[in-house]
Design an enzyme around this catalytic site. Structure first.
Site, PDB file in Angstrom:
ATOM      1  N   CYS A 122       0.877  -1.343  -0.350  1.00  0.00           N
ATOM      2  CA  CYS A 122      -0.054   0.156  -0.133  1.00  0.00           C
ATOM      3  C   CYS A 122       0.754   1.246   0.030  1.00  0.00           C
ATOM      4  CB  CYS A 122      -1.153  -0.026   1.234  1.00  0.00           C
ATOM      5  SG  CYS A 122      -1.779   1.449   1.305  1.00  0.00           S
ATOM      6  N   CYS A 169       0.002   3.947   2.337  1.00  0.00           N
ATOM      7  CA  CYS A 169       0.395   3.633   3.828  1.00  0.00           C
ATOM      8  C   CYS A 169       1.857   4.065   4.075  1.00  0.00           C
ATOM      9  CB  CYS A 169       0.162   1.987   4.065  1.00  0.00           C
ATOM     10  SG  CYS A 169      -1.327   1.439   3.864  1.00  0.00           S
TER      11      CYS A 169
END
Length: 323
Positions: free
Chosen positions: A79, A82
């Site tokens: 991700c 993230c």
């Protein structure tokens, strides 16, 4: 393991009220026991950011949330957002100096936790305060908004649950702070029996279990709040909502009709409506009817919790209506 006492919605309903009552009592118990044992000790800045998995969730998140708000960062290696958000949260965890604990959960390795929190996409950030879970934000978020959210979280944790955070010592060894187990209190078995009875729909059993505690300990806060909730549920379980609301609409000055409608309002999560209905009825009635409405309003205050700002405002409005 299923997180206990999680209220994921922002609406105050009876399940959330019960959970908040349990959480506050257990947080107070944990703080009292920690103080009795000489305090929780200082933690290292490195201890403010921890990796959590399903096996350790109860210990590292739910139990710790009775001492300090726990912010959960759901992330994954693949991700990209993230990788932008996580370093900001880690830096702020240290900057906030123990006012919250950051728990990082890899969703690829902990699918069950991801499902239990109802996460549809990452990054996703939640908080757990005294066992209560609440969503904070999802997706890429600016640092200013993150700070505002964290400030609100810290304020709610302190004002509603008395959680002032952890003591941080830069010289402390990582992982050196002692972990305290909370011993069972003298009424824990009876209180747990009451909660189980509520969950099973045995309202009479729950009422009796709470009364058993209060017979020996009339000042027990958790039992008083639990009893108020169980009795409320008992009152509404056989009601015909349409009939109750029709009677209330046709008889604005009828104390019994308005009391019944207010009970339904509260069970449905319409806290302000329940309070306003009874305060208006206090203004319209006199004598025994007025006193009955006032007593029911005070009982509903107990269900919601005396520290709730809606209760504080309604108490002032009731005083004006009475005097």
């Amino acid at each position: 393991m299923q997180p206990r006492n999680m209220s994921m919605s922002g609406v105050v309903d009876l399940a959330a009220v019960k959970a908040a009552q349990e959480a506050k009592a257990k947080a107070e118990q944990t703080r009292a026991e920690t103080a009795r044992q000489g305090g929780a000790g200082a933690v290292s800045p490195a201890d403010l950011v921890i990796d959590v998995d399903e096996a350790g969730f109860e210990r590292d998140v739910l139990q710790r949330s009775a001492e300090v708000p726990v912010v959960i960062d759901f992330w994954a290696e693949w991700c990209q957002p993230c990788k932008q958000l996580s370093p900001v949260l880690e830096r702020l965890a240290v900057e906030y100096d123990g006012r919250f604990l950051l728990a990082k959960i890899d969703v690829d390795a902990n699918q069950m936790l991801m499902q239990q929190f109802g996460i549809q996409g990452i990054p996703a950030v939640f908080a757990v305060v005294a066992g209560q879970a609440l969503p904070l934000f999802q997706g890429a978020t600016g640092e200013e908004q993150i700070r505002q959210t964290l400030d609100q979280l810290v304020q709610v944790a302190e004002q509603r649950f008395g959680l002032t955070g952890l003591t941080v010592d830069p010289d402390a060894e990582p992982g050196a702070a002692p972990a305290h187990e909370v011993p069972a209190g003298p009424y824990d078995a009876l209180l747990e029996a009451a909660v189980q009875a509520l969950d099973a729909g045995d309202l009479a059993g729950a009422v009796q279990a709470y009364k058993n505690v209060l017979n020996d300990d009339p000042g027990n806060t958790e039992a008083k709040l639990g009893l108020a909730q169980a009795e409320l549920l008992q009152r509404v379980q056989d009601m015909d909502p349409q009939r109750v609301r029709k009677d209330a609409a046709e008889k604005p000055g009828d104390a019994d009709a308005q009391i019944a409608a207010a009970d339904l309002d509260l069970v449905g999560g319409h806290v302000e409506d329940a309070f306003a209905r009874l305060i208006d009825t206090v203004r319209r009635t006199a004598g025994d009817d007025r006193d009955a409405v006032r007593r029911r309003l005070l009982e509903l205050f107990e269900v919601v919790g005396p520290e709730d700002p809606r209760v504080v405002g309604a108490r002032r409005a009731l005083a004006r209506a009475l005097f």
